[in-house]
Structures are given as C-alpha cells and as structure tokens.
Motif scaffolding. Sequence first.
Motif, PDB file in Angstrom:
ATOM      1  N   HIS A 124      77.035 -51.521 -29.970  1.00  0.00           N
ATOM      2  CA  HIS A 124      77.173 -50.071 -29.887  1.00  0.00           C
ATOM      3  C   HIS A 124      78.075 -49.550 -31.003  1.00  0.00           C
ATOM      4  CE1 HIS A 124      75.267 -49.672 -25.974  1.00  0.00           C
ATOM      5  NE2 HIS A 124      75.895 -50.781 -25.616  1.00  0.00           N
TER       6      HIS A 124
ATOM      7  N   ASN B 295      69.504 -49.075 -24.103  1.00  0.00           N
ATOM      8  CA  ASN B 295      69.786 -48.218 -25.257  1.00  0.00           C
ATOM      9  C   ASN B 295      71.164 -48.521 -25.833  1.00  0.00           C
ATOM     10  OD1 ASN B 295      67.379 -46.991 -24.796  1.00  0.00           O
ATOM     11  ND2 ASN B 295      68.287 -45.371 -23.551  1.00  0.00           N
ATOM     12  N   GLN B 296      71.384 -48.002 -27.024  1.00  0.00           N
ATOM     13  CA  GLN B 296      72.697 -48.166 -27.647  1.00  0.00           C
ATOM     14  C   GLN B 296      73.316 -46.798 -27.884  1.00  0.00           C
ATOM     15  OE1 GLN B 296      71.733 -50.437 -31.121  1.00  0.00           O
ATOM     16  NE2 GLN B 296      72.427 -52.339 -30.180  1.00  0.00           N
ATOM     17  N   TYR B 297      74.633 -46.808 -27.928  1.00  0.00           N
ATOM     18  CA  TYR B 297      75.341 -45.593 -28.343  1.00  0.00           C
ATOM     19  C   TYR B 297      75.371 -45.590 -29.860  1.00  0.00           C
ATOM     20  CZ  TYR B 297      79.161 -42.429 -29.396  1.00  0.00           C
ATOM     21  OH  TYR B 297      79.901 -41.413 -29.917  1.00  0.00           O
TER      22      TYR B 297
ATOM     23  N   ARG C 262      71.160 -35.460 -30.947  1.00  0.00           N
ATOM     24  CA  ARG C 262      71.991 -35.329 -29.763  1.00  0.00           C
ATOM     25  C   ARG C 262      72.700 -33.971 -29.739  1.00  0.00           C
ATOM     26  NH1 ARG C 262      75.914 -40.135 -27.766  1.00  0.00           N
ATOM     27  NH2 ARG C 262      74.945 -40.153 -25.724  1.00  0.00           N
TER      28      ARG C 262
ATOM     29  N   GLU D 172      70.716 -39.754 -30.434  1.00  0.00           N
ATOM     30  CA  GLU D 172      70.446 -40.319 -29.118  1.00  0.00           C
ATOM     31  C   GLU D 172      69.390 -41.408 -29.281  1.00  0.00           C
ATOM     32  OE1 GLU D 172      71.978 -39.154 -26.359  1.00  0.00           O
ATOM     33  OE2 GLU D 172      70.894 -40.493 -24.992  1.00  0.00           O
ATOM     34  N   HIS D 173      69.593 -42.513 -28.598  1.00  0.00           N
ATOM     35  CA  HIS D 173      68.718 -43.672 -28.729  1.00  0.00           C
ATOM     36  C   HIS D 173      67.975 -43.873 -27.422  1.00  0.00           C
ATOM     37  CE1 HIS D 173      68.464 -48.251 -29.699  1.00  0.00           C
ATOM     38  NE2 HIS D 173      67.558 -47.593 -30.400  1.00  0.00           N
TER      39      HIS D 173
END
Lengths: 649, 176, 332
Positions: free
Chosen positions: A193, A144-146, A216, A152-153
């Motif tokens: 990210h 996942n990425q930030y 998120r 949220e990913h």
Amino acid sequence: MRECIFIKVLMPKLIIDKREVDAPEGVSVLEAAQSVGIVIPHFCWHPALGKAGACRVCAVKMLDGPVKGIQMSCMLPVQEGMVVSTTDPDAVAMRRQVIEWLMINHPHDCPVCDEGGECQLQDFTIAGGHGIRRFDGPKRTHVNQYLGPNIEHEMNRCIQCYRCVRFYQEHAGGSDFGVMGSAGRVYFGRFEHGPLESPFSGNLVDICPTGVFTDRTARFRARYWDYDMAPSVCPGCSVGCNITPVARYRELLKIVARRNDRVNGWFICDRGRFAPKEANDPLRPRTPLVDGREASWEEAEDALLRRLNEIVELYGEGSVLVVGSSRLPFEGASLLPLLSGVLSSGAPGWFATRRETRAAHAAVSLMTRENGASMADVMNAGCIAIYESDLREEGPMLLLAVRQAWRRGAPVLLVGEHSPLEQTRAVGIEAVQLHYMEEAPLAIFDRPVVIAGTKHGDPEVMAMLDRTGARIAALFPGPNGFGAALLSAEQGGGPVGAALASGRVKGLVAVEADIPAELLEGIPVVAALDWRATSAVQAAAIVLPTTAPVESDGTYVNFEGRAQKFCRVIRPGLPVKGLDPAGHPPRVHEAAPPGGDLRPAWRVISDLVRLAGGTPPEEPLSGRWARLAGLDPEGEGMVLGGRVLPNDA
Amino acid sequence: MRVVDDITAILTGLWTTLKHILRRPVTVQYPEEKRTPSPRYRARIILTRDPDGGERCVACYLCSAACPVDCISMQAEEVEGGRRRAAWFRINFSRCIFCGLCAEACPTTAIQMTPDYEICKRDVMDLVFEKEDLLVAHGGKDARYNFYRHAGIGVTQPRGEGAEERPPVDVRGLLP
Amino acid sequence: MMPDPVEIAFVIAKIGMVLFVILTLAAYLVYAERRLLAWIQDRKGPNRVGPQGLLQPLADLVKLLTKEDVCPPAGDRWLFFLAPAMAAIPAIMTFAIVPFGAPLRLAGRDLPLQVADLNVGLLLFMALSSIAVYGVALGGWASNSKYALLGSLRGLAQLISYELSMGLSLVPAVMLARSFRLSDIVAAQAGCWFILYQPLAFVVFLVSILAECKRIPFDLPEAEGELVAGFHTEYSGMRFGLFFVGEYINIIVLGGLAATFFLGGWHGPVLPGILWFWGKALAFAFLFIWIRGTLPRLRYDQLMHFGWKVLTPLALVNILATAWWLFLTGGA
C-alpha cells in the motif's frame, strides 16, 4: 519534406469493409480503419501507448491478401492487398465472445462505480450485444490497495488490458507500480500500500478502459451525462496542457486530460489534475468590497478611481502601480496598459524580481515562430538540455516529453544548480549534470532542444540561448507567462518587488497578482482584482471580484507562445453544496445564483478605463490581437513568435 | 334498399342509446367511493430499504437520467465503509408524469412506484419531496434483494464473500 | 275602440306565465340534457348541486352571470352585443302564437290559452325564424374571428336552406286546416291528428326543425371538433348564456309547434289539454336530446345535399299530392 515523400512511396493500399484505404507503412489495421472512421472495439491498444494484443477484442476477419482468417487488428501491420472485414459474422461473434469472457469476472457494480457512463467496457459490452450473463460460476476477486489520496483502486473490475502498467512503466517511467501474478490472478498494483510516486499517476484514471482506477477527489459525485464540461487550458504552469474541467452544481469536481497533439498529447500531470479546486473556495471574494464593506460594482469602481486619483494628485505621476501577473488571461493582460495609462502610472509590473523580469524579457524576445520548441519538438529531440529548471515545478508535462525523447535515444543534460537530478529520476531516465550552458555539446546532435526556466535562469545566458542552434522552450511562472512577458518586454515593465520596496508606490492595483503580504505594508491605497483570496485581496481597501478561469472564456499564451482559448465551464456562483445547512439544495430558485455577481478581469479593467475617461476597445481581443479572438478552443491554438509578433500582427 | 337500410341504422342507434339510458353508470363517485388500484399501479414514488435496513439507493443517477421530465435530482456521497448513497435526493412531484421509467432504470430496486395516487397539496412547493419524505422503512416489492451482496465488491461484506464470488486471489502465490 | 282592461290584465298575466315557464323549462332542459346524455354514455351527469343536482341550472346561471364579459378587441362592439339578443328574442316571441291549452272559461269570458291568436300566426312564425338567422350571422361577423365567421357562414346557409323545407312541409297542414291561424289548425285536428294524414310532412318538418335548432346531427355552425364553438366562439358570460338558452327555448318552441301542427296541439283524451300540449312538446325535446346522444354530425356537403335534393323536393311532392288528394276528395 524528404520524409513525407518517403512515406508516400510506401503507402500500402488495403480494403476495409469494402472501402479502399491508403495507410502509411507500419500502422496497424486498426489505425488504418480509424483513419477512415471505422471503429473497431479495442481495450489494450491506445494511440499513445501502441499495441499489446492483450484484450483480443479488436478481432477482424481477413478475407483476402497475405494474411487470412480472424486476426487482431491492432497487432497486424497493414500490407498491400489486404481485404479486411470488421462486420463479418465470424469477427462479430469472436468479439462478442471476448466481451463475454471479460465480463465473466467483472463485478456488477456499475451503479456504484465512478466510471459508469464513461466506461469503454460498458460501451463495448452494450455495443457487442452481451446483455445477460450466461456463466453462473463464481467471480475471481482481488484485494485493493491504497494508492494515495487521489486514486481509488478497485481490482475486481480489471480486464487485464495492461494499459496501466504500460503507461506507468514505459511511458512515464514509474517503477513503483507493476503487474504481478499469473494467469487468472494477474494483479496490477504496488508491492505494498502507498501513494503512487510518479508525477503522472493520475493518467491511470483516464487510460483505464474501465473502473479499476478512478479519481478519488471526485469520488461518487456525478455522472458523465450530468457533467458541465468545456474545453479548457490548465492554469497550473506555463505549459498550457489542454484539459476538460468537470463540474456539477456549480462545483468544480475534477480535471480530465484533453488531447492536443501539439501540446500535451493525451496526458496531463498530477499537479494540474489534482490541484486544489480553488474555484470552489468558500472564502473567495464574491462581492465588491470597499474598506471591508460590501458595495455595488459602481460604488467600488468609483471608490477605486477616486482614491487612486487622489494619490496621483498628492504624490504625482508614477505613484500608482498597476500589477498584472502570469495567471491573468491574455484578454485582461492586453488591456492592462490602458489602465495604467488612465492612472498616470508607468508600464504595468508583471514579474516579481529584477532577474526574473530580465530573464522573461530575454526569453520572449529570442523566441520566434521558428525556434520555439513545442512539446512535440521536445518529444522528437535528438538531445535535450534542461537549463536551471526543475521541471517537476515549472512544467511537469515537459518531463514526460523529455522521457519520450530519451526513450528514442536522446541524451538529457541538466545544466545549472537549479536543475536537480531528482526530476529525471521521477520519470526513470538517466541524465548528465553540467554546470554551464557552454559545456552542453548541443551542436553535435540533430534537433537539439534547450528547456530553460525563467525562475532561476541567468538573463545573460538566456539571451544567448538561440546561438546554440537549438530550439528553445522557456518556462514562465504562470499559464499566461509568455503573454505577460510579451507585454512587459514591449513596454519595459519593471520588477514589482523592487518598485514596492522602494516606497515610491503609494497606490497599487493588483490584477490577479500574487504579491507577498510584507510588500503591501505601508502602501496607502491597495486595490485588488482577483478571484482568489490572495494577500493582496486581504490587504486591499477595494476588492473587485473576478471570475476564475473555469467561470469565463479566456486565452492563455503558453511557454512556446501558443495562444489557446479556454471556455466557461461553470456559471459563476457559490457551489450548491454548502448553501443550505440541512444539506438540501435551495428549494426556491433565483434568477442569478448567490455569489454569482463576478466579472471577468478584462471587463472590470475595461469598465475602469471607461469610467476614468479612456476609450477601451469593445471586445477584449481587438486591434492587433484580433486574430486571437476567433481561436477554436478545440483546435491546436496559434503560435505567436515573441520577436516577430508586434510588427507582424 | 338504401333508404330503408339507413333508416334501420338510425333506429338501431336510437334503440342502443335508449338501452344505455337504463343501464347502471360506471362512474365512481371519487371522494366518497375509492378504487383500490392494483399493486403495480404507478403513483407516488418511494425509496425502499434493503433487508438489513440500509438505504437501497446508491445515487447512481440512472433514474434522473431516465426521467423524461427531469423531475429527479440528487447528489451522491460516500459514507463510512465505502457505501454510496444520496446526500440529498429530490423528486418534484409537480413535474412527475408517473411513467415509471425511474423504477425501471433502478439497478438496486430502491426507487419504486406505489399505488398511493392521492398526491395533492395546496402549495406547489409541498410537492417537492426530499429524501426524508421519500424514504420508507420497508423493502417494497422485492423485499429480500440487497444490491451490495451481488455487486461484486466488498462493501457490506468482506471482499470475496458476496454472492457468486471466490475468495480473493493470492497474488504472490507461485502455483499455476 | 278602447281595449278592455281585464283583457289586458289577462294578456299580461299570460305573457308573464309563458315567459316564466319557458325560461324555467329551458334551464331545466339543459339539466335534463346533461343527465340524459350522461346516462346514454353510462355516466351519472350533474348530481352535486342540490338533490340529484336539481339546482345545477341555478349554479350555471350564477356562473354565467358572474363571468367576465369579453368582447374581442378587433370585433364590432355593438353588433357583438346585439347578436345574442337577436338569437334569443325571436325564439321567445314565437311562443306568442302557440296555443298551449284548451280555452278556459273564466269569469264568464272565453280565455284562449294563447298569447296572441293571429290570423297569420304561421307566417309570423316563419318570419321570426328568419330573424333568428341574424343572431348567428351577426355573432359570427362581429366576433372578427375565423372560427366564428366560418360558423356563422355555415349557419346562414344551413338555416336558409332548411327554412325552405320547413315552410313547405307546413303547407299541407295549412291546406288541410284552411287557415294560417294556429288555433284553427289545432281545432282542425280535434278528430284526427295531421300526422296521420301527413306523415311525410311531419318527418320533413321534424328534420327541418332539428336543423333550425342547430342540433346534432346538424350542429355544423357550432361544430366543436373543427370550429372550437362556431359562431359563439368569442362569447363569454351571460352573452354566451343567451345564445345557449336561446337554443333550448327554440327546442321547446319548435317542439310545441310540431305538436301544434301535426300532433293535434292540446287535444288528447282524459287529461287536460295543457298537460297534453306540454307532454307532447317535451316529448319532442326528449327526442332531440336522444338524437343528440345517438347520431354523429353530418358533413357540410351532406347537409346541403339532404336539404336541397331530398327534403325540399319531398315537401313539394307532398304538397302536390295533398292538393291532388284534396281535389279528388272534393275537400277544396
């Protein structure tokens, strides 16, 4: 009108599930089916984004006509003589298999997924009858990425419908998010990210059919079936996007876009979606205060009237100023003149500066029902001039509409020094910068639109905008800016800043108004009606707490004069979270929640008027505003023309 | 003859009941004698732990949604590492009807029914059990199951190392 | 004629004894019924108060006495309070005419174990059992409640119907004994019990007294399943208790009368007469309880059909047959 006839001539007739359907030329079989209430499962197709043919789940069987066999209904334009079956065993089997393929890599993490309960994939998986995973091979996974503090990913959940990238790049013009990889390794994300740059990135949450992008800010808070929800209107700016605030346990959790094709379409901006949840603020005024001491409503209201009457006696008429604002719902705003009447003050003040006041008056008085530009008008414009406005601040959703017009070929002109080029860059469009409105060649285009900001716009120029022949969208400082400007223009309301600075004002009633602290110094009696802990509330001797927009019904009049109703989402009261230091909710329940003795501003104003001997109307919207009382909160709203309304309604 | 049949029927009934007078009663004298319910008996509800000792409950709200009497309420929260759990979790046993739908709905086998049927309190408020009262130190009936190992996301283990998972995809690879 | 003071003392002593025995027996009959029904149903029954639950009647009494005495606001207050007494008192009074043992010889006197040896004893019994109907009728009427009224209507019809067959079934006994005096009827059975001469009359009488007691299968006036508690639905506390205890006194009294009319009263070999009498009476009580544990309730039309079309004709035919037989044997 000509267009309508043109479309009617080309209305292919087709048969879907034994029902005859007339559909306009060019729409897909899926849309035609939807128009008569037949639901065909779909992931990649979205009304605002169109088709992609990526998910293969909208399969139908064409029994007869120009095309035969299993077809993707979203990719197939309607044609005369088609016979479509959505329930044919072949089509059903195809859809079931597609769902099963999609589920091969989908994690079994619904219990810890925020989309669970509001997930299109969940719905169609269950509806398609795929209950037990037959494939027992390993699942592909992603890292996942930030994507910033708001989104949220979770790429493992992705079903490759391409909705996100189509929205982000094509619809919103973002360039920092895209699709990578190939085949089974397709990845939707950024190169590295980092927070998503587009001011509309939050729509990925709404648009993703499953839980790849989730909000998120409300992560792991509640489930769809427990949400407190109601149709509402975004209080963030004067565009008045339709939203659905989501709350649980008296706490506002998140904002979700609500469709209104006349206003915001399907989407809202990040500024409205991820705005701080001020309704949850523990520092909000929640009890009436007199000199910092908690008091009953009656005491506080008595004290307010007594002290202000003393001021009037001492300093004469006009020494008390009632101040409203652009965020005060129209119910309260329309009663405010009555309050200034009983306090022997002049017209209420609404806007901060003289220039803003004049610009707002000019804007509201030149707009009629005919020449006001709605979001749809902006989207269909042939040319757009943005006059002295940074839409990222004053109305971000208009920027998205401007982009749609630009995608259809409309040139975009930025007029004036307060219209920075960065705003158009944020949505990936090219624009021409001009210095003066006169330079804009609006007349040579069809359907021109001028978007003007009252914050920096020159009143003189604003007053002449209608001579350009363009439709006008004037942006105000708050969600009810048009309503405030309407009332202000009618009664000749003056600028608040100048009045306070003059020193003539000895008593002030600030009704949901944001007044800088330095202007409040030296005013003997300050009273504040507000739900936020503003500087006026802090300086005020008498504080009457009002309900936040999510805690009461109300009406906002947006930039084009469209009155829209919003509904109560939360019962007023302190959020359950934080009531008990041990973390549990209270074990003993009271009839009224703590901190819940709040009243809508209109009711407080109405009570004050009655106590002072006036006769307020029974209902907030009555008399000439009665037509607004019955507005359908889920409808399109009602457009009030600035110039015509007072005589007309 | 009907009359004879009827009288025979009545006498047969009388004879049957007379026999039952001499039979051993089936009554269990409850506080002195106690039955041992089967392990699947549906009584007091517990929240179990996974084999690693972590709370199994992920506060997914499915039990509270399934509960026909609305006796379960909770608030989910995120803890360090992305794990989801209940910030508070409350079962009102004065309302619970012990139908077992919550345990059936639970995707992580966290909420389970136990055979402990003696739930009586003098004060009805003592029947409102908080998470601390419900949480036990064992895994209950399915002691070896750990939801996060099978969930398909990386919480208790690095991504791609759970059960039935391939290692993460190299997005930048060019090979087909 | 001055009554003999010793006679009066004896009568008072007998009344006291009879009252004590009857009331105690009635209380313990409740206990016995609960235990027996429990055993029939494979349960244990009351076994908590005292050894084997033997103090249960006392506990019940305390409970009934301490309960609130409620009168429905729309009810007829005086009739409401009168009705339970109307149900219980005739039942107790009936026992006055029952000879419950062989006459004693005490202090040179002949002491009949019978409170009042009337020469129209049987008629008094019939009269008193008719008065008992008022308890049911008034209780249901005064409650001003639909269940109570329905119960009392049923009770009235039932009691009047079965009184007829009960009275008719006793006629042969009178014909055989040639007296309405109960001591004479008992004396007439010294050799042979009337049940042997009159089995049909005995069966008709037995069924009739079941109905008179409002016992299952003839408990339609109470009928929990449909009428809550029938005519005493609205009663609470000791007033309900009076209805309740009246029913059990009725069982004992009618059991004793059945023994007197058909089973030779206190006559029996070896054992003293008083034991024979009580043994027979309690055997009937056991039979009542046993039947309650066995049979279901009749439907109302079945009840009426049975009373008027079966029992009454049977009793009438039996009278004619007895008369014919007495005529043939020259007994008359």
